[in-house]
Design a protein around this motif. Structure first.
Motif, mmCIF file in Angstrom:
data_model
loop_
_atom_site.group_PDB
_atom_site.id
_atom_site.type_symbol
_atom_site.label_atom_id
_atom_site.label_comp_id
_atom_site.label_asym_id
_atom_site.label_seq_id
_atom_site.Cartn_x
_atom_site.Cartn_y
_atom_site.Cartn_z
ATOM 1 N N PRO A 70 71.926 41.874 55.733
ATOM 2 C CA PRO A 70 70.699 41.185 55.318
ATOM 3 C C PRO A 70 70.223 41.684 53.950
ATOM 4 O O PRO A 70 70.635 42.762 53.503
ATOM 5 C CB PRO A 70 69.702 41.546 56.423
ATOM 6 C CG PRO A 70 70.222 42.778 57.053
ATOM 7 C CD PRO A 70 71.703 42.769 56.883
ATOM 8 N N GLU A 72 67.677 43.184 52.847
ATOM 9 C CA GLU A 72 67.069 44.519 52.735
ATOM 10 C C GLU A 72 68.082 45.645 52.851
ATOM 11 O O GLU A 72 67.753 46.811 52.630
ATOM 12 C CB GLU A 72 65.942 44.695 53.758
ATOM 13 C CG GLU A 72 66.311 44.490 55.212
ATOM 14 C CD GLU A 72 66.103 43.064 55.687
ATOM 15 O OE1 GLU A 72 66.209 42.133 54.859
ATOM 16 O OE2 GLU A 72 65.848 42.886 56.890
ATOM 17 N N GLU A 73 69.330 45.315 53.205
ATOM 18 C CA GLU A 73 70.346 46.366 53.319
ATOM 19 C C GLU A 73 71.406 46.267 52.231
ATOM 20 O O GLU A 73 72.403 46.989 52.260
ATOM 21 C CB GLU A 73 71.001 46.296 54.707
ATOM 22 C CG GLU A 73 70.025 46.689 55.813
ATOM 23 C CD GLU A 73 70.629 46.537 57.199
ATOM 24 O OE1 GLU A 73 71.861 46.649 57.330
ATOM 25 O OE2 GLU A 73 69.856 46.294 58.139
ATOM 26 N N GLY B 3 69.295 50.671 61.923
ATOM 27 C CA GLY B 3 69.570 49.451 61.168
ATOM 28 C C GLY B 3 69.556 48.212 62.038
ATOM 29 O O GLY B 3 69.020 47.175 61.648
ATOM 30 N N LYS B 6 66.070 47.310 62.902
ATOM 31 C CA LYS B 6 65.384 46.809 61.714
ATOM 32 C C LYS B 6 65.769 45.353 61.449
ATOM 33 O O LYS B 6 64.935 44.526 61.128
ATOM 34 C CB LYS B 6 65.770 47.689 60.516
ATOM 35 C CG LYS B 6 64.959 47.434 59.259
ATOM 36 C CD LYS B 6 65.346 48.442 58.208
ATOM 37 C CE LYS B 6 64.777 48.097 56.856
ATOM 38 N NZ LYS B 6 65.219 49.007 55.817
ATOM 39 N N ARG B 7 67.064 45.080 61.625
ATOM 40 C CA ARG B 7 67.530 43.709 61.423
ATOM 41 C C ARG B 7 66.945 42.756 62.440
ATOM 42 O O ARG B 7 66.740 41.580 62.164
ATOM 43 C CB ARG B 7 69.053 43.648 61.558
ATOM 44 C CG ARG B 7 69.790 44.103 60.349
ATOM 45 C CD ARG B 7 71.263 43.873 60.543
ATOM 46 N NE ARG B 7 72.030 44.663 59.629
ATOM 47 C CZ ARG B 7 73.355 44.603 59.546
ATOM 48 N NH1 ARG B 7 74.024 43.809 60.346
ATOM 49 N NH2 ARG B 7 73.997 45.346 58.678
ATOM 50 N N GLY B 416 62.009 45.962 55.725
ATOM 51 C CA GLY B 416 62.296 45.138 56.891
ATOM 52 C C GLY B 416 61.121 44.228 57.202
ATOM 53 O O GLY B 416 60.079 44.286 56.539
#
Lengths: 229, 505
Positions: A70, A72-73, B3, B6-7, B416
């Motif tokens: 995504p 944000e990553e 993670g 957060k996703r 996020g």
């Protein structure tokens, strides 16, 4: 490094393949509606390509219609065309938000000429200062790559020259891949190592400005070059 | 935070909002269908309930037509024309929309010749006075949201009047259509005005089987079924009007634009607008005169019932605002599943309160949920089921006006979903979010139709207390309680107006 392999998005992008090397600035040039911004948004992860692969560094970001990483990553940074500054935050708060540790904020503010403006909100900054905030915010987090969507489209001629000089210095210092979207070949020539020309969602030519000048692939590219001259 | 988690934040938040909306809206409606006893289906065999339903639909249709006749021209004039004091006139005209409709009827009743109201036509007049402002407001906001360049292109070749009627009004049609739909749904649900004016309507037949000597909850559930079908039809119409188009019109854009010059018609239009505004205040004068003349406030204790109104209204508004931030933002940004959630919220609003009430009783009136059912919390559940769409849409409209880039810029920097909500979306839209809370609060505060079906014994909210006292209490006390209700609403509306005026600056 950013790699796009046969990236397709509905009727907007058609099998676009290109890569941006680790210290390279690549400009995407094309007329309005050609798919430049969509391409940038596919790299950012805000649109998921319906086909093809987007790779950022060693990470597969999206493949065959699936979002694997995504936005944000992805650890990218973006200077939006409208700057997208948060009206409720001060300059310092913008940088704190984007920074992982907050250690480089003062140095970066000095670097972009915003010392003394840290506690101001966007409404109390000039147009040039806002551009600098957007740039500083993009750079403060040490992103894997920098993306710029028509960053100089809303500034006057004098300010444009000043900001181009600043951008060139910052891009040279940071030595990160950068993807610049513009419709202005002069701006592309001033900032980018190579230029990719997009027409109706297809990549029609990619190379350095001299290479493109030597053998323009389409009439649009010829017109772009004539306009630049 | 991991993670994966957060996703999943956004999906989880939408899922929670979906579960809340399903529990509030869908569960009661399923309950109505599932629990309707087959033995009571005979109730629908006779023509009486169908004739009554037809009568209710006719009342709602006539009220909608009248509201369009009043709201369209007033919306255009008060939204864009050079009528002196148009904002004040709009505020006064809008006042009845925030009051329980039967209080407006009570106000008119306390004026000379008030007995003339006791008829079908009287119900049409009162409901038009209460619901037309909804149309006026939507049209006024709609015509203010029309792109000025469309008008300027028209002004090059046409008169201001032609521009207004051929360009501005048609461009605002989604707002007018949405307003007409809301008026029809509210009028069809209305219980207080027909009960007070002794006009027989379908929701009263359902109410009679739940709260009087005709007690027959099975029959109530069966009688609710045809109205459920009407709610489904209204939902389909609302979907056809188009979610996104209505957002495009219901903007909060604030830039000043030139007013339409009325020329020689200005005086006539101004008189018409101010007469409409004054007509909204007249029923309050009726209540005030009655209270002051007979010392109404001296004879009555208001405290507990006001509290019974405020607590569940505030609770419902708070829950709905939190849900509305998630769903409103999802609708504004066209996130997957958002239209389904929006449709659920709309369904709660267009479903007649009698149907929703029967469903809530069916689902929650059980030994295992007795603690909730016998407390004020059940009123909050009912209010939340009916008014979920209000904060959700209000927040969606506000978010849709802003650039998506502001949130995207945060995402690019690793924020996020929850962090983006907390640091960007909520701070940017806090005025609109506060306004949404207040709007939901006011609608819950004015509610009678939902509350009257299942309010806990001894904890009647103010609206229910006024209605029950109206039947056998002193007129001065009823008038005093009605004024107290108006005061509560006025305080909330004033706070909302102050907040929104800040948002529009």
């Amino acid at each position: 490094m950013i790699e796009l392999d046969r990236v397709t998005f509905h009727e907007i992008l058609h099998e676009v393949t290109l890569s941006v090397d680790s210290q390279e600035t690549l400009a995407i040039v094309g007329p309005s509606g050609s798919g430049k911004t969509t391409l940038l948004r596919a790299v950012l992860g805000f649109v998921i390509p319906t086909g093809g692969i987007v790779r950022i560094g060693r990470h597969l970001a999206s493949a065959d219609g699936k979002l694997l990483l995504p936005p944000e990553e992805r650890h990218l940074a973006m200077v939006f065309q409208d700057l997208a500054l948060w009206p409720h935050m001060t300059v310092r708060e913008h940088l704190e938000f984007a920074s992982s540790d907050g250690t480089r904020i003062d140095a970066l503010l000095r670097r972009v000429g915003l010392e003394g403006k840290a506690e101001r909100r966007p409404a109390h900054l000039s147009g040039g200062e806002r551009q600098r905030v957007a740039l500083a915010r993009a750079l403060v987090g040490e992103p894997r790559a920098l993306l710029l969507d028509e960053p100089l489209s809303n500034v006057d001629v004098a300010l444009r020259a000043e900001l181009i000089a600043l951008l060139r210095e910052l891009l040279a210092e940071r030595r990160r891949p950068a993807l610049l979207v513009t419709h202005d070949l002069r701006e592309a020539g001033a900032l980018a190592d190579r230029v990719a020309v997009i027409e109706q969602g297809r990549l029609v030519q990619i190379g350095t400005i001299p290479e493109i000048q030597a053998r323009p692939a389409t009439r649009f590219v010829e017109a772009l070059l004539a306009d630049r001259a | 935070m991991g993670g994966t988690l957060k996703r999943a934040q956004e999906h989880l938040a939408l899922a929670v909002a979906g579960v809340v909306l399903c529990a509030l809206v869908l569960l009661p409606l399923v309950g109505v269908v599932a629990e309707a006893p087959s033995g009571a289906l005979a109730t629908l065999v006779s023509p009486r309930p169908w004739l009554l339903l037809l009568r209710s639909c006719a009342l709602a249709a006539v009220v909608t037509a009248c509201a369009l006749a009043v709201g369209l021209p007033l919306g255009l004039l008060l939204g864009r024309a050079d009528v002196p004091g148009r904002r004040a006139a709009l505020l006064l005209h809008a006042l009845p929309a925030f009051l329980p409709p039967f209080i407006v009827a009570l106000g008119w009743f306390n004026l000379p010749h008030g007995n003339a109201l006791f008829s079908f036509a009287g119900a049409v007049c009162v409901e038009t006075a209460v619901f037309a402002p909804i149309l006026t407001i939507l049209v006024a906001v709609g015509v203010r949201g029309v792109d000025p360049s469309l008008e300027e292109a028209g002004r090059l070749t046409a008169s201001p009047w032609k521009v207004a009627t051929r360009i501005v009004l048609p461009a605002a049609w989604p707002a007018a259509a949405l307003g007409a739909l809301l008026v029809f749904a509210l009028s069809l649900s209305e219980l207080g005005v027909p009960l007070f004016l002794r006009v027989r309507v379908y929701p009263a037949a359902v109410f009679a089987r739940l709260g009087s000597i005709d007690f027959a909850p099975g029959e109530a559930a069966v009688l609710a079924l045809p109205m459920l079908a009407i709610a489904a039809a209204l939902l389909l119409v609302e979907r056809r009007i188009g979610v996104r188009r209505s957002f495009a019109v219901l903007g909060l854009r604030s830039e000043e634009r030139p007013l339409l010059a009325l020329g020689r018609h200005r005086t006539t239009a101004t008189i018409a607008c101010w007469l409409a505004a004054a007509a909204s205040v007249v029923p309050l004068l009726g209540l005030a005169i009655r209270t002051l003349r007979d010392g109404g406030f001296a004879q009555v204790e208001i405290g507990a019932s006001a509290w019974n109104s405020i607590v569940p209204a505030a609770l419902a508004a708070s829950v709905l605002t939190v849900v509305g931030i998630v769903t409103g933002r999802a609708v504004a940004r066209d996130r997957p599943g958002s239209r389904l959630l929006d449709a659920l919220a709309v369904l709660g609003f267009v479903t007649p309160a009698a149907v929703l009430g029967v469903g809530i009783i069916t689902v929650w009136n059980r030994p295992s949920t007795a603690v909730l059912y016998r407390s004020l919390a059940i009123l909050a559940v009912g209010f939340a089921a009916r008014y979920a769409v209000i904060p959700s849409r209000a927040i969606a409209v506000a978010i849709a006006q802003g650039s998506a880039h502001l949130e995207e810029a945060a995402a690019v920097h690793g924020a996020g979903f929850l962090r983006r909500m907390r640091r960007i979306v909520v701070p940017l839209h806090w005025r609109a979010i506060s306004g949404a809370w207040l709007l939901a609060f006011v609608f819950c505060l004015r509610d009678l139709e939902t509350a009257v079906l299942f309010y806990p014994p001894g904890s009647a909210p103010l609206t229910v207390r006024i209605l029950t006292m109206e039947a056998n209490g002193a007129a001065a006390i009823v008038a005093a309680l009605s004024l107290a209700q108006c005061g509560l609403v006025a305080a909330a509306v004033a706070l909302g107006a102050w907040l929104l005026s800040g948002a529009l600056r």
